[in-house]
Scaffold this motif. Structure first.
Motif, PDB file in Angstrom:
ATOM      1  N   ASN A 127       0.850  -1.191   0.000  1.00  0.00           N
ATOM      2  CA  ASN A 127       0.000   0.000   0.000  1.00  0.00           C
ATOM      3  C   ASN A 127       0.885   1.241   0.000  1.00  0.00           C
ATOM      4  O   ASN A 127       1.744   1.394   0.865  1.00  0.00           O
ATOM      5  CB  ASN A 127      -0.908   0.012   1.237  1.00  0.00           C
ATOM      6  CG  ASN A 127      -1.847  -1.187   1.262  1.00  0.00           C
ATOM      7  OD1 ASN A 127      -2.409  -1.555   0.242  1.00  0.00           O
ATOM      8  ND2 ASN A 127      -2.001  -1.805   2.428  1.00  0.00           N
ATOM      9  N   VAL A 128       0.674   2.111  -0.967  1.00  0.00           N
ATOM     10  CA  VAL A 128       1.510   3.296  -1.137  1.00  0.00           C
ATOM     11  C   VAL A 128       0.640   4.539  -0.973  1.00  0.00           C
ATOM     12  O   VAL A 128      -0.332   4.729  -1.723  1.00  0.00           O
ATOM     13  CB  VAL A 128       2.192   3.310  -2.522  1.00  0.00           C
ATOM     14  CG1 VAL A 128       3.170   4.476  -2.616  1.00  0.00           C
ATOM     15  CG2 VAL A 128       2.907   1.991  -2.793  1.00  0.00           C
ATOM     16  N   GLY A 129       0.979   5.382  -0.022  1.00  0.00           N
ATOM     17  CA  GLY A 129       0.257   6.636   0.173  1.00  0.00           C
ATOM     18  C   GLY A 129       0.778   7.703  -0.777  1.00  0.00           C
ATOM     19  O   GLY A 129       1.951   8.082  -0.704  1.00  0.00           O
ATOM     20  N   HIS A 130      -0.082   8.178  -1.667  1.00  0.00           N
ATOM     21  CA  HIS A 130       0.325   9.152  -2.676  1.00  0.00           C
ATOM     22  C   HIS A 130       0.591  10.517  -2.039  1.00  0.00           C
ATOM     23  O   HIS A 130      -0.290  11.122  -1.449  1.00  0.00           O
ATOM     24  CB  HIS A 130      -0.776   9.269  -3.729  1.00  0.00           C
ATOM     25  CG  HIS A 130      -0.435  10.188  -4.851  1.00  0.00           C
ATOM     26  ND1 HIS A 130      -1.366  11.006  -5.444  1.00  0.00           N
ATOM     27  CD2 HIS A 130       0.740  10.432  -5.487  1.00  0.00           C
ATOM     28  CE1 HIS A 130      -0.781  11.702  -6.402  1.00  0.00           C
ATOM     29  NE2 HIS A 130       0.486  11.374  -6.439  1.00  0.00           N
ATOM     30  N   THR A 178       4.551  16.605   2.793  1.00  0.00           N
ATOM     31  CA  THR A 178       5.140  17.173   4.010  1.00  0.00           C
ATOM     32  C   THR A 178       5.410  16.056   5.008  1.00  0.00           C
ATOM     33  O   THR A 178       4.856  14.953   4.911  1.00  0.00           O
ATOM     34  CB  THR A 178       4.209  18.214   4.659  1.00  0.00           C
ATOM     35  OG1 THR A 178       2.952  17.586   4.982  1.00  0.00           O
ATOM     36  CG2 THR A 178       3.961  19.379   3.719  1.00  0.00           C
ATOM     37  N   LEU A 179       6.253  16.337   5.994  1.00  0.00           N
ATOM     38  CA  LEU A 179       6.571  15.341   7.010  1.00  0.00           C
ATOM     39  C   LEU A 179       5.328  14.892   7.765  1.00  0.00           C
ATOM     40  O   LEU A 179       5.168  13.705   8.076  1.00  0.00           O
ATOM     41  CB  LEU A 179       7.607  15.908   7.982  1.00  0.00           C
ATOM     42  CG  LEU A 179       9.031  16.047   7.432  1.00  0.00           C
ATOM     43  CD1 LEU A 179       9.877  16.922   8.348  1.00  0.00           C
ATOM     44  CD2 LEU A 179       9.670  14.675   7.271  1.00  0.00           C
ATOM     45  N   ALA A 180       4.421  15.834   8.051  1.00  0.00           N
ATOM     46  CA  ALA A 180       3.188  15.481   8.767  1.00  0.00           C
ATOM     47  C   ALA A 180       2.336  14.521   7.951  1.00  0.00           C
ATOM     48  O   ALA A 180       1.752  13.569   8.491  1.00  0.00           O
ATOM     49  CB  ALA A 180       2.398  16.754   9.087  1.00  0.00           C
ATOM     50  N   SER A 181       2.289  14.738   6.646  1.00  0.00           N
ATOM     51  CA  SER A 181       1.496  13.866   5.780  1.00  0.00           C
ATOM     52  C   SER A 181       2.105  12.469   5.697  1.00  0.00           C
ATOM     53  O   SER A 181       1.399  11.459   5.731  1.00  0.00           O
ATOM     54  CB  SER A 181       1.396  14.482   4.385  1.00  0.00           C
ATOM     55  OG  SER A 181       0.532  13.736   3.553  1.00  0.00           O
ATOM     56  N   PHE A 182       3.435  12.378   5.615  1.00  0.00           N
ATOM     57  CA  PHE A 182       4.098  11.080   5.542  1.00  0.00           C
ATOM     58  C   PHE A 182       3.949  10.314   6.855  1.00  0.00           C
ATOM     59  O   PHE A 182       3.725   9.094   6.858  1.00  0.00           O
ATOM     60  CB  PHE A 182       5.577  11.271   5.196  1.00  0.00           C
ATOM     61  CG  PHE A 182       5.805  11.954   3.872  1.00  0.00           C
ATOM     62  CD1 PHE A 182       5.022  11.649   2.777  1.00  0.00           C
ATOM     63  CD2 PHE A 182       6.802  12.910   3.732  1.00  0.00           C
ATOM     64  CE1 PHE A 182       5.221  12.278   1.556  1.00  0.00           C
ATOM     65  CE2 PHE A 182       7.018  13.543   2.521  1.00  0.00           C
ATOM     66  CZ  PHE A 182       6.224  13.231   1.426  1.00  0.00           C
ATOM     67  N   LYS A 183       4.085  11.016   7.983  1.00  0.00           N
ATOM     68  CA  LYS A 183       3.926  10.362   9.278  1.00  0.00           C
ATOM     69  C   LYS A 183       2.493   9.855   9.455  1.00  0.00           C
ATOM     70  O   LYS A 183       2.270   8.777  10.018  1.00  0.00           O
ATOM     71  CB  LYS A 183       4.286  11.338  10.400  1.00  0.00           C
ATOM     72  CG  LYS A 183       5.775  11.662  10.480  1.00  0.00           C
ATOM     73  CD  LYS A 183       6.069  12.673  11.575  1.00  0.00           C
ATOM     74  CE  LYS A 183       7.567  12.996  11.631  1.00  0.00           C
ATOM     75  NZ  LYS A 183       7.874  14.018  12.663  1.00  0.00           N
ATOM     76  N   GLY A 184       1.527  10.629   8.947  1.00  0.00           N
ATOM     77  CA  GLY A 184       0.134  10.192   9.030  1.00  0.00           C
ATOM     78  C   GLY A 184      -0.108   8.910   8.257  1.00  0.00           C
ATOM     79  O   GLY A 184      -0.832   8.016   8.718  1.00  0.00           O
ATOM     80  N   ALA A 185       0.500   8.791   7.076  1.00  0.00           N
ATOM     81  CA  ALA A 185       0.344   7.572   6.277  1.00  0.00           C
ATOM     82  C   ALA A 185       0.956   6.372   6.992  1.00  0.00           C
ATOM     83  O   ALA A 185       0.404   5.266   6.979  1.00  0.00           O
ATOM     84  CB  ALA A 185       0.982   7.763   4.900  1.00  0.00           C
TER      85      ALA A 185
END
Length: 733
Positions: free
Chosen positions: A329-332, A390-397
């Protein structure tokens, strides 16, 4: 006294595939005597026999005292320059676990006795029933690609215009010609001697499939819509010219008539390619009577080696893709895109740029469409508090259990790899009339401090009044907000969990088929790719990394310059409504697969629409041993994603991650799960070993107890024997 043990080991390997006269077989390994995995320290083997099964190669090497060594076999072309050994690596063994040789205690043995590996002789590319090899990387040489498209061949002679032709490229070593006799002009079909300094191979891209082979006597047939790639590797590109012969194809005869030739001068300077036209050449075709009979356009790509990085014959966790692994699963862009489509015409009516976001999941609205009429499939799906890339978006994924995050990387003006999607940003300028105005500026024209400190907005922003309000916000919080929009690639490595995989899309401005390009005056490709690769290699660690790009030339460079990370070719297919790129290799998923095979890429990333309309394509990808990732808004649909999983694709790139939170909240990160499984297997093995040792000790203890009891009841026992038994008993206890 320190005793130094030296083992005399014979390494012998059978090579079943056909080798050229310039090829050598070498060995590389983990110890100093085997070169410590470095290409220029490999040990050559000697050919000792030729059989029906192949060629047998062998060598004896004295290994200094060690318990265990690991090693691999390599097929390469050795080029001696200034007494240094340089390699053009053609193939090498890429098992996850290298071959292994264990040495036992030699206290009672003669250390000069030869040791033999467990597989003797070994079979090149085969180990413990596993077959696995790969091509090499550029260790210092340059690769020149000459590309010929059938549409670029123009024959002026009416007698030959409608005939089928073939072409053959022969490299000319200018230093050899200068040192030896001059080429005579009397020969109509000049034959140039082969040289061990040059490696040449060819590939033909057709809709029916890809043919990869070495050139035959008459080269490759140029059929309609064919795309021929001839690759030349050399350590001295400035001394290599190219002779191109043309032949008339007669289906009734294996022989072909020579009708003309052309010459291409050496290609060796990156300075010529600053306009990113790939060093294109148009050369005349000269007939046998020395009259011009046509012309051909040659698309030239120059690929240089990655300087300053010592690469070894090692297989990383990224390059090894476990069989039977579930689709990842890859978060875009992390949790999904948050910005709409950027169209430069909204900002400047005089800008001729026909922009198409190279991001596959964003449809292109017409220039008359406003942000409010954006199709639902392209709407931003996250809140404004968690921006894309952003870092926040990657950490959320990662918190949602996603295995990978996909993000876009490009260079700032000071050549720092930054994470940002579009090629342009909007800068707010405030006028005296208290009305803000947005100006689009290329990311490549701003340094990292400027990107992280200026009041920058997404290039699709059209609400000037809103931009004006943002200018008035608190400086301290505003600076932090804008800085978060441009994290560097290094920051992602340092601040994100190492179990989170990276799907790194390398951005590069491409030309459109109908004219224009994504960004004018872009970086030279080699320097651009080198800057990004150095950062990746320096900070990768054990993280699983997959590289991808829409630009075919960047894909070729990424593959040739390194062997640590798999490279996926991003293709836009032919079912969407986005503008086509100029490069023919991007026009369909079938051509994309041919290109992937020809360039030895690890796989491709295709749009969901094209896969759903041709489900047999997945089987074709697997038959070629390639990975297949899927992108597109359709992949986020529950029924569509289930259908794609049933087709056994390798990865799904989700865009609307927040809307899938309930569906994926219980999903565990794949690499955490695999690491735990490997630890459990290792612990089980250790537990069984301990249990076996424990049982052996119990048996010995029982034997000693029985012996002691026997001695107690035996009148023939002596005190010395009794004490010996007691000592053994106490020692065992």
């Amino acid at each position: 006294m320190i005793r130094r043990v030296v083992y005399d080991v014979e390494f012998r390997v059978l090579v079943k595939e056909k080798l050229s006269s310039c090829d050598s077989v070498l060995i590389t390994g983990s110890c100093e005597q085997l070169g410590e995995w470095l290409p220029n320290r490999c040990v050559p083997l000697s050919r000792i026999d030729r059989t029906e099964d192949g060629e047998l190669w062998s060598t004896n090497i004295k290994i200094h005292g060690t318990d265990k060594i690991r090693y691999r076999y390599v097929i390469a072309q050795i080029v001696r320059m200034d007494d240094d050994m340089n390699l053009i690596i053609k193939k090498w063994e890429t098992f996850k676990e290298a071959r292994q040789l264990c040495f036992h205690s030699v206290d009672s043995a003669d250390p000069t006795d030869a040791q033999q590996p467990d597989e003797y002789p070994a079979i090149f590319g085969c180990h413990r029933g596993i077959h696995r090899t790969d091509i090499g990387w550029l260790t210092g040489q340059t690769e020149i690609q000459l590309r010929f498209h059938s549409n670029a061949l123009h024959i002026w002679s009416s007698k030959l215009r409608d005939k089928t032709l073939s072409l053959r490229v022969s490299p000319i070593d200018l230093t050899y010609q200068q040192e030896n006799e001059e080429v005579t002009s009397d020969s109509l079909n000049q034959q140039y001697p082969s040289t061990s300094k040059i490696f040449i191979q060819s590939a033909i891209l057709r809709l029916s499939g890809c043919e990869t082979n070495f050139q035959g006597d008459y080269g490759a047939v140029i059929a309609k819509d064919d795309y021929i790639i001839v690759k030349i590797q050399t350590f001295e590109p400035e001394n290599v010219a190219y002779h191109i012969d043309f032949y008339l194809v007669d289906e009734t005869s294996p022989l072909r008539k020579h009708i003309g030739f052309a010459y291409l001068l050496p290609v060796h300077s990156n300075l010529e390619s600053n306009d990113n036209k790939h060093l294109n050449r148009t050369v005349p075709i000269i007939g046998l009577k020395h009259n011009p009979i046509g012309q051909i356009k040659i698309d030239v790509l120059l690929i240089t080696s990655l300087e300053g990085v010592a690469q070894k014959f090692l297989v990383t966790q990224s390059k090894y893709w476990r069989e039977g692994r579930r689709p990842v699963n890859v978060g875009h862009r992390g949790l999904g895109k948050t910005n709409g489509e950027h169209n430069p015409s909204k900002h400047s009516s005089s800008d001729p740029l026909r922009h198409r976001s190279s991001d596959p999941s964003v449809s292109v609205p017409s220039t008359q469409s406003s942000a409010s009429t954006m199709p639902s499939t392209t709407r931003p799906v996250q809140t404004k508090f968690v921006s894309e890339n952003t870092l926040a978006s990657f950490k959320g994924a990662f918190q949602l259990g996603f295995d990978f995050v996909e993000f876009d990387v490009q260079l700032s003006k000071d050549k720092v790899p930054v994470v940002y999607h579009d090629f342009q940003v909007a800068i707010t300028l405030k006028r005296k009339v208290q009305q803000a105005e947005l100006f689009a500026v290329p990311v490549k024209d701003l340094t990292l401090p400027q990107l992280q400190s200026l009041k920058i907005h997404h290039a699709s922003e059209t609400d000037v009044s809103k931009a004006d309000e943002e200018v008035e916000e608190d400086d301290q919080s505003g600076q932090k907000n804008f800085r978060s929009l441009f994290p560097t690639l290094q920051e992602l490595f340092e601040q994100l969990d190492p179990h989170l995989g990276f799907n790194v899309e390398i951005k590069y401005a491409m030309e459109y088929r109908q004219g224009g390009c994504e960004q004018n005056y872009y970086f030279e490709r080699n320097e651009y790719i080198d800057c990004i690769l150095r950062c990746l290699i320096a900070h990768a660690g054990k993280r699983v990394i997959v590289l991808s790009t829409f630009d075919p030339d960047c894909a070729s460079m990424l593959r040739r310059k390194q062997t640590l990370f798999p490279v996926l070719f991003l293709t836009q297919g032919d079912k969407g409504d986005w503008p086509q790129f100029l490069d023919v290799r991007t026009w369909s998923i079938d051509i994309g697969l041919c290109f992937t095979v020809a360039e030895h890429l690890s796989g491709l990333t295709a749009p969901a629409l094209d896969i759903l309309s041709d489900k047999d394509f997945v089987k074709h990808v697997k038959e070629n041993g390639k990975l297949l990732f899927i992108w597109g808004d359709e992949a986020s649909n529950k029924d569509v994603s289930k259908s794609l999983i049933d087709l056994k694709v390798d990865g799904l790139i989700f865009d609307h991650v927040a809307e899938l939170k309930d569906e994926h909240s219980a999903t565990e990160n794949l690499f955490i799960a695999e690491e735990r499984e490997e630890l459990e297997v290792l612990n089980n093995i250790r537990q069984k070993q301990l249990e076996l040792k424990h049982n052996q000790l119990l048996q010995e203890l029982e034997s000693l107890k029985n012996a002691r009891e026997t001695q107690n009841f035996s009148t023939s026992s002596t005190p010395m024997n009794s004490s010996t038994t007691d000592a053994n008993f106490k020692h065992l206890m």
